[in-house]
Design a protein around this motif. Sequence first.
Motif, PDB file in Angstrom:
ATOM      1  N   UNK A  18     -11.184  -2.865 -38.647  1.00 10.57           N
ATOM      2  CA  UNK A  18     -11.532  -2.049 -37.484  1.00 10.57           C
ATOM      3  C   UNK A  18     -11.568  -0.563 -37.865  1.00 10.57           C
ATOM      4  N   UNK A  19     -10.577  -0.134 -38.682  1.00 12.96           N
ATOM      5  CA  UNK A  19     -10.497   1.288 -39.089  1.00 12.96           C
ATOM      6  C   UNK A  19     -11.713   1.677 -39.928  1.00 12.96           C
ATOM      7  N   UNK A  20     -12.118   0.772 -40.808  1.00  9.97           N
ATOM      8  CA  UNK A  20     -13.284   1.064 -41.662  1.00  9.97           C
ATOM      9  C   UNK A  20     -14.547   1.198 -40.814  1.00  9.97           C
TER      10      UNK A  20
ATOM     11  N   UNK B 259     -14.678   1.967 -37.610  1.00  7.87           N
ATOM     12  CA  UNK B 259     -14.547   3.166 -36.785  1.00  7.87           C
ATOM     13  C   UNK B 259     -14.834   4.426 -37.608  1.00  7.87           C
ATOM     14  N   UNK B 260     -14.363   4.416 -38.857  1.00  9.76           N
ATOM     15  CA  UNK B 260     -14.610   5.539 -39.753  1.00  9.76           C
ATOM     16  C   UNK B 260     -16.117   5.744 -39.985  1.00  9.76           C
ATOM     17  N   UNK B 261     -16.810   4.641 -40.189  1.00  4.34           N
ATOM     18  CA  UNK B 261     -18.266   4.726 -40.428  1.00  4.34           C
ATOM     19  C   UNK B 261     -18.988   5.200 -39.171  1.00  4.34           C
ATOM     20  N   UNK B 262     -18.503   4.749 -37.990  1.00  8.84           N
ATOM     21  CA  UNK B 262     -19.120   5.215 -36.747  1.00  8.84           C
ATOM     22  C   UNK B 262     -18.955   6.730 -36.596  1.00  8.84           C
TER      23      UNK B 262
ATOM     24  N   UNK C  89      -2.346 -11.549 -37.169  1.00 10.12           N
ATOM     25  CA  UNK C  89      -3.777 -11.333 -36.952  1.00 10.12           C
ATOM     26  C   UNK C  89      -4.123  -9.859 -36.767  1.00 10.12           C
ATOM     27  N   UNK C  90      -3.202  -9.078 -36.146  1.00 11.80           N
ATOM     28  CA  UNK C  90      -3.494  -7.651 -35.935  1.00 11.80           C
ATOM     29  C   UNK C  90      -3.618  -6.925 -37.268  1.00 11.80           C
TER      30      UNK C  90
END
Length: 240
Positions: free
Chosen positions: A207-209, A211-214, A199-200
């Motif tokens: 999650x990375x995508x 976070x990148x957009x944030x 699941x991770x």
Amino acid sequence: MADEPQKSKMSGWLRDLAGVFVVLDDQKAEEKPAAPASAPASSAPPKSTPVSAPVFVAPASNDFVEDLRNRFRKILEEKNQPGFDFYEFSQMLLRTSTNPSVEHFKTAYEGAKLLNPNCNQQFLLESAAFYKTELQKAFEATVSAGEQKKNALTTEKAKEQQQLNTEVNTIEQQLAKLKQEIANLEKIQTEKLAALNGIDSKFTDKFAEIEQKIQATVTAKEGVASEISLIENGIKQYIS
């Protein structure tokens, strides 16, 4: 010397003789040890009907044999014919000894001729044949009752055995079904555990995508804010 025997008495003693098998069964039932309250469950039930072990027949007790002898003797007493014959002659001998000697026979025979002038060897043997026949009849009736009891037990055993076989087969089918259900559940469990363990990795990229957009949003906002501040400072500095 007894009077002419009655059929009702005879049939009554035959019923008594037949009843010894019931009595013997009851005695065995009383001697049989009580079964334990619960037996440990077997982890591997038998897959086939067990073969019945040979039945060991222990000799009957002396008391039981003697009781039967007395019952047969009583039947002969009920069948005693009028007048002096073999029955009275045998009683004379057996009262003197259980194993009569030659002298016993001679003495009893002399007494027999006084009680019955027609008494001779042929007469005694002919009347003996009558009592032997009656004894055989009583014996066959007793054995027949025993065979009937055996046949009834055989039928009862076969019925109970068939019922137990049916129940065992039903349980085996239920166990097979449960084992299949367990196997299916274990397969599903393995699949779910694999999904849980992965699941991770499944959500890391997402999650990375995000976070990148944030971070890009922050950078973009700071860039625009810097532009606003630059113009704002210029206004303050250069326009009065």
